[in-house]
Design a protein around this motif. Structure first.
Motif, mmCIF file in Angstrom:
data_model
loop_
_atom_site.group_PDB
_atom_site.id
_atom_site.type_symbol
_atom_site.label_atom_id
_atom_site.label_comp_id
_atom_site.label_asym_id
_atom_site.label_seq_id
_atom_site.Cartn_x
_atom_site.Cartn_y
_atom_site.Cartn_z
ATOM 1 N N ALA A 131 13.086 37.545 29.915
ATOM 2 C CA ALA A 131 12.258 38.197 30.934
ATOM 3 C C ALA A 131 11.890 37.153 31.971
ATOM 4 N N TYR A 132 12.203 37.460 33.239
ATOM 5 C CA TYR A 132 11.968 36.468 34.296
ATOM 6 C C TYR A 132 11.701 37.171 35.620
ATOM 7 N N LYS A 133 10.507 36.952 36.164
ATOM 8 C CA LYS A 133 10.111 37.478 37.476
ATOM 9 C C LYS A 133 10.319 38.987 37.603
ATOM 10 N N GLY A 134 9.902 39.722 36.572
ATOM 11 C CA GLY A 134 9.959 41.177 36.634
ATOM 12 C C GLY A 134 11.299 41.785 36.278
ATOM 13 N N ASN A 135 12.280 40.956 35.898
ATOM 14 C CA ASN A 135 13.602 41.466 35.524
ATOM 15 C C ASN A 135 13.952 41.027 34.107
ATOM 16 N N ASN A 136 14.875 41.768 33.492
ATOM 17 C CA ASN A 136 15.337 41.463 32.147
ATOM 18 C C ASN A 136 16.802 41.042 32.178
ATOM 19 N N TYR A 137 17.149 40.094 31.295
ATOM 20 C CA TYR A 137 18.505 39.563 31.251
ATOM 21 C C TYR A 137 18.990 39.521 29.805
ATOM 22 N N LYS A 138 20.233 39.941 29.598
ATOM 23 C CA LYS A 138 20.800 39.969 28.250
ATOM 24 C C LYS A 138 21.085 38.567 27.737
ATOM 25 N N ILE A 139 21.011 38.446 26.407
ATOM 26 C CA ILE A 139 21.426 37.212 25.738
ATOM 27 C C ILE A 139 22.671 37.532 24.918
ATOM 28 N N PRO A 140 23.789 36.869 25.174
ATOM 29 C CA PRO A 140 25.021 37.146 24.427
ATOM 30 C C PRO A 140 24.792 37.062 22.920
ATOM 31 N N LYS A 141 25.510 37.909 22.173
ATOM 32 C CA LYS A 141 25.314 37.993 20.724
ATOM 33 C C LYS A 141 25.679 36.710 19.988
ATOM 34 N N ASP A 142 26.566 35.882 20.572
ATOM 35 C CA ASP A 142 26.983 34.652 19.896
ATOM 36 C C ASP A 142 26.022 33.490 20.148
ATOM 37 N N ILE A 143 24.892 33.770 20.830
ATOM 38 C CA ILE A 143 23.909 32.728 21.115
ATOM 39 C C ILE A 143 22.636 32.990 20.323
ATOM 40 N N ILE A 144 22.117 31.947 19.680
ATOM 41 C CA ILE A 144 20.850 32.064 18.958
ATOM 42 C C ILE A 144 19.715 31.883 19.958
ATOM 43 N N PRO A 145 18.863 32.871 20.156
ATOM 44 C CA PRO A 145 17.822 32.803 21.190
ATOM 45 C C PRO A 145 16.928 31.573 21.069
ATOM 46 N N ASP A 156 17.625 28.693 20.203
ATOM 47 C CA ASP A 156 18.309 27.449 20.595
ATOM 48 C C ASP A 156 18.414 27.289 22.101
ATOM 49 N N LEU A 157 18.066 28.335 22.847
ATOM 50 C CA LEU A 157 18.198 28.272 24.299
ATOM 51 C C LEU A 157 17.152 27.350 24.921
ATOM 52 N N SER A 158 17.593 26.500 25.835
ATOM 53 C CA SER A 158 16.678 25.655 26.604
ATOM 54 C C SER A 158 16.354 26.356 27.915
ATOM 55 N N LEU A 159 15.428 25.813 28.666
ATOM 56 C CA LEU A 159 15.083 26.403 29.958
ATOM 57 C C LEU A 159 16.299 26.398 30.880
ATOM 58 N N THR A 160 17.059 25.318 30.848
ATOM 59 C CA THR A 160 18.262 25.222 31.693
ATOM 60 C C THR A 160 19.272 26.303 31.310
ATOM 61 N N ASN A 161 19.472 26.521 29.997
ATOM 62 C CA ASN A 161 20.392 27.571 29.538
ATOM 63 C C ASN A 161 19.934 28.946 30.027
ATOM 64 N N CYS A 162 18.653 29.210 29.925
ATOM 65 C CA CYS A 162 18.113 30.515 30.341
ATOM 66 C C CYS A 162 18.326 30.748 31.833
ATOM 67 N N LEU A 163 18.028 29.751 32.632
ATOM 68 C CA LEU A 163 18.184 29.890 34.086
ATOM 69 C C LEU A 163 19.645 30.082 34.462
ATOM 70 N N GLU A 164 20.545 29.489 33.692
ATOM 71 C CA GLU A 164 21.972 29.661 33.957
ATOM 72 C C GLU A 164 22.397 31.107 33.661
ATOM 73 N N LEU A 165 21.890 31.678 32.540
ATOM 74 C CA LEU A 165 22.180 33.079 32.220
ATOM 75 C C LEU A 165 21.610 34.005 33.295
ATOM 76 N N ARG A 210 21.159 33.225 36.483
ATOM 77 C CA ARG A 210 21.968 33.069 37.686
ATOM 78 C C ARG A 210 23.268 33.859 37.579
ATOM 79 N N ILE A 211 23.925 33.766 36.437
ATOM 80 C CA ILE A 211 25.219 34.449 36.250
ATOM 81 C C ILE A 211 25.052 35.961 36.340
ATOM 82 N N GLN A 212 24.021 36.497 35.681
ATOM 83 C CA GLN A 212 23.835 37.950 35.665
ATOM 84 C C GLN A 212 23.354 38.473 37.018
ATOM 85 N N ASP A 213 22.596 37.640 37.758
ATOM 86 C CA ASP A 213 22.190 38.036 39.115
ATOM 87 C C ASP A 213 23.415 38.141 40.021
#
Length: 335
Positions: A287-301, A303-312, A314-317
């Motif tokens: 959840a980021y700035k009023g929007n929701n973003y999926k987390i791929p099933k092969d990723i353990i939530p 384990d995600l760092s802030l950099t990883n989250c922002l990259e996801l 960016r890609i989905q935007d």
């Protein structure tokens, strides 16, 4: 009626067409004019006397009567709206009117008559009815019932349909003090509720005591009974009565809600307070700035760092795969 028997009745009366039956039944439920449910029957005892071989046999039997299953029951709102329309627009609320309009539609479709002439004929009669209804000043709202007086204040006690459904009121808008309001409980009707039952509703909200130095109270709101503690609302289960719930039971509900909230929040970042990893209905997401973003099933939530989250993010935007947190709808990227 069941949904099926209502369709048969519409067909019998010549109201609507096959394509309109489903939307009609859906609309009257969405607007809460009817509600679909079951009705428990009542046990009835009856006496059976049998004459056989010149002997009379006398026995008592019992049966369940009045039970209904998967039926559409009219609500207070539906009854009041129907009574109002029937009283002030009798020509429109007439089975023959609806059937005749269907014939007019067929004639328009076949080119035998202009739609403008049909509309003019309709509005020549309909518009005056609207104007006359607006001009009528009634002492009470449609469907309102005066039940008596409040023994404490001496003010009138009434029930009516409010903005959020059936409600009770003590006092009037002309009083110096504002009227007091209370929502009716599920299963209560403005047609049958008594003065004593209404006065019981005004015993809420009631204070149960203190927990962790904060007041615990119970009340009834738009979405049903609730416990309030430290500005946090906890809904009461259907099995609990707001008039009898204890402080200990309320504390248990508060702790259960906290546990659920803790499970929902997977990970937060001090560097970016607006970004959070949450556990939702369909699994973990960002959840980021009023929007929701999926987390791929092969990723353990976790384990995600802030950099990883922002990259996801960016890609989905960029792909237009963002969904709004407010509506849960897709927001495709404009090109």
């Amino acid at each position: 009626y069941t949904e099926a028997s209502l369709v048969r009745k519409l067909e019998e009366l010549g109201i609507g067409r096959p394509s309109t039956y489903a939307p009609t039944i859906s609309t009257i439920q969405q607007r809460e004019y009817v509600e679909k449910g079951n009705k428990d029957g009542e046990e009835r005892t009856f006496n059976v006397m049998t004459l056989k071989d010149n002997q009379i046999k006398d026995e008592n039997n019992s049966e369940i009567t009045g039970a209904e299953k998967s039926k559409l029951f009219p609500t207070d709102t539906g009854i009041v709206v129907n009574d109002f329309l029937t009283e002030y627009f009798p020509d429109i609320l007439d089975y023959n009117f609806t059937a005749s309009v269907e014939k007019d539609f067929d004639e328009i479709a076949e080119g035998e008559v202009q739609w403008t002439s049909i509309m003019k004929t309709f509005y020549d009669k309909f518009h005056p009815s609207v104007e006359n209804t607006l001009a009528i000043k009634t002492e009470h709202k449609v469907g309102e019932r005066i039940l008596g007086e409040d023994p404490e204040s001496g003010k009138p006690v009434s029930v009516k349909i409010g903005r959020f459904g059936p409600m009770a009121q003590i006092g009037t808008v002309d009083d110096e003090e504002k009227p007091r309001f209370a929502q009716l409980k599920k299963g209560q009707s403005i047609e049958t509720i008594t003065l004593e039952e209404v006065l019981e509703l005004f015993k809420l909200p009631r204070t149960l005591g203190e927990y962790e130095g904060k007041t615990v109270s119970v009340g009834v709101g738009r979405f049903g009974p609730y416990v309030l503690h430290n500005k946090v609302y906890v809904s009461l289960p259907k099995t609990m009565d707001p008039m009898t719930i204890t402080l200990e039971e309320a504390e248990q509900l508060i702790l259960e809600k906290r546990a659920k909230e803790a499970e929902r929040h997977i990970k937060q970042f001090e560097e970016e307070p607006e970004l959070e990893i949450l556990n939702g209905r369909y699994g973990p997401y960002i959840a980021y700035k009023g929007n929701n973003y999926k987390i791929p099933k092969d990723i353990i939530p976790q384990d995600l760092s802030l950099t990883n989250c922002l990259e996801l993010v960016r890609i989905q935007d960029e792909k237009g795969e963002t969904s709004s947190a407010k509506r849960g709808k897709r927001t495709a990227k404009k090109k």
